[in-house]
Enzyme design. Structure first.
Site, mmCIF file in Angstrom:
data_model
loop_
_atom_site.group_PDB
_atom_site.id
_atom_site.type_symbol
_atom_site.label_atom_id
_atom_site.label_comp_id
_atom_site.label_asym_id
_atom_site.label_seq_id
_atom_site.Cartn_x
_atom_site.Cartn_y
_atom_site.Cartn_z
ATOM 1 N N CYS A 152 0.820 -1.219 0.000
ATOM 2 C CA CYS A 152 0.000 0.000 0.000
ATOM 3 C C CYS A 152 0.850 1.263 0.000
ATOM 4 O O CYS A 152 0.315 2.372 -0.011
ATOM 5 C CB CYS A 152 -0.922 0.007 1.222
ATOM 6 S SG CYS A 152 -0.038 0.143 2.803
ATOM 7 N N THR A 153 2.179 1.104 0.008
ATOM 8 C CA THR A 153 3.084 2.241 0.208
ATOM 9 C C THR A 153 2.782 3.416 -0.708
ATOM 10 O O THR A 153 2.802 4.577 -0.289
ATOM 11 C CB THR A 153 4.535 1.796 -0.022
ATOM 12 O OG1 THR A 153 4.781 0.612 0.744
ATOM 13 C CG2 THR A 153 5.506 2.878 0.395
#
Length: 395
Positions: A81-82
């Protein structure tokens, strides 16, 4: 019996295995797990063994899928999800981390060419994915599924309906066409009004953001599952706390550190804490450090729900716990075991020995009972329908 008749799954971006944990409670069999992180592998293997684990970059797997022997009914992917999170850089699917979902689609395409594609796919990510790059990232993802002849339902589920943690995540469920037509309500022009009525019937998990995505991509392959969701919010934080932690533990803050935290509070939050201190009963609250007008502030949260657990890349990412009442108060960070409990994990789950690694593992994971819920309400019924269609019994 064919390998693909098992109630089995391949788990990509496996992390420390919390999707597996949730699916295992509903009798799913993991045939393969993969991740690129050695730290995550170490924790995964401690809990589930190394027989099924593949330590490899997913781009390399997509170039040589020989390790993915046979078929699996279900693929899961809790991809990074960075680049999608509001706390990340918002590079979206063009980012080096979240962009790995493209390799995942390459794997599906290759498997489809061999007639070994999964019947169902479950993707999980932060709810920021719904508006990343003004909705272009989610649109491209659904387009990729549609091109592969899958129908899509999207759910946005907050973990606070299952544990005392506020953690909104989206879950994309992609279903192969013939199975989707039996188990999903397919969106089409002739029954569109009824379809939207069903969609709007449960706004707890089908949110306005999801509706906006569908309205912006009306021609893609949409379907929905009929789900009765009437869970109530869990505001019982105290239930998850390690109350036997002795006051002699170095985890508790000293007086100087406590006073500094207090000095970071506005008058409103100081009054809130003072009220809790003067209460006759002990209570537990969390505190968050936030930047307000360029200044670091401490804000106390007294609703019985922890904030969203995050990876401890900095002090502000760690959740602070306050125990107050009977004229005193004490402060420490939430422990990794408390993180694990808030993620719905059993206490017998083996965490990394290094606390910071354990916090990272839990902050980067999924909430186990949410996965179990999706399995029981959606994934297992899909499998059972498929078994019925094929008139065979599972192994």
């Amino acid at each position: 019996m064919n390998f693909n008749m098992k109630k089995n799954f391949f788990e990509f971006f496996a992390g420390v295995g919390l999707i597996r944990e949730g699916l295992s409670s509903d009798n799913w069999i993991c045939s393969l797990s993969s991740d690129v992180s050695t730290d995550k592998k170490d924790t995964y293997v401690k809990n589930y063994g190394e027989k099924d684990f593949l330590l490899e970059d997913i781009w390399n797997i997509s170039k040589d899928i020989s390790a993915l022997e046979g078929s699996a009914f279900l693929y899961t992917a809790s991809f990074p999800c960075t680049d999608l999170s509001i706390s990340g850089n918002r590079a979206g699917l063009a980012g080096i981390h979240s962009g790995t979902i493209k390799a995942f689609f390459e794997i599906i395409k290759i498997k489809k060419s061999k007639n070994e594609e999964p019947k169902v796919i479950l993707l999980e990510n932060v709810n920021g994915f719904l508006n990343s790059h003004n909705g272009k990232d989610i649109k491209h993802t659904i387009e990729a599924f549609s091109e592969l002849d899958y129908y899509i339902d999207i759910l946005e589920i907050d973990a606070n309906f299952f544990t005392a943690q506020s953690r909104k995540r989206i879950f994309i469920i992609a279903v192969e066409k013939s199975l989707a037509e039996k188990e999903m309500k397919i969106k089409n022009e002739n029954e569109e009004a009824n379809w939207w009525t069903e969609f709007d019937s449960n706004k707890k998990i089908r949110t306005a953001q999801i509706k906006k995505v569908i309205l912006n991509c009306p021609d893609l392959k949409w379907g929905i599952f009929k789900i009765n969701f009437n869970n109530e919010i869990h505001n019982d934080l105290e239930k998850y706390i390690q109350k036997n932690l002795p006051m002699t533990s170095k985890k508790w803050w000293n007086q100087t550190r406590k006073e500094y935290l207090y000095s970071q509070m506005t008058r409103t939050h100081k009054d809130r804490l003072d009220s809790l201190v003067n209460a006759k009963n002990l209570s537990y609250s969390t505190v968050f450090r936030r930047m307000r007008n360029g200044k670091s502030t401490a804000e106390i949260k007294t609703d019985g729900i922890a904030g969203c657990l995050r990876t401890p890349r900095g002090g502000s990412s760690k959740q602070i716990l306050i125990r107050s009442g009977n004229g005193s108060w004490d402060v420490r960070y939430l422990t990794s075991r408390e993180y694990a409990r808030l993620q719905g994990l059993r206490d017998s789950y083996k965490l990394p020995d290094i606390e910071n690694k354990a916090l990272f593992a839990m902050g980067d994971a999924v909430c186990v009972p949410v996965i179990s819920f999706i399995s029981k309400k959606i994934l297992t019924p899909l499998y059972e329908q498929w078994i019925s269609d094929n008139e065979q019994s599972p192994l």
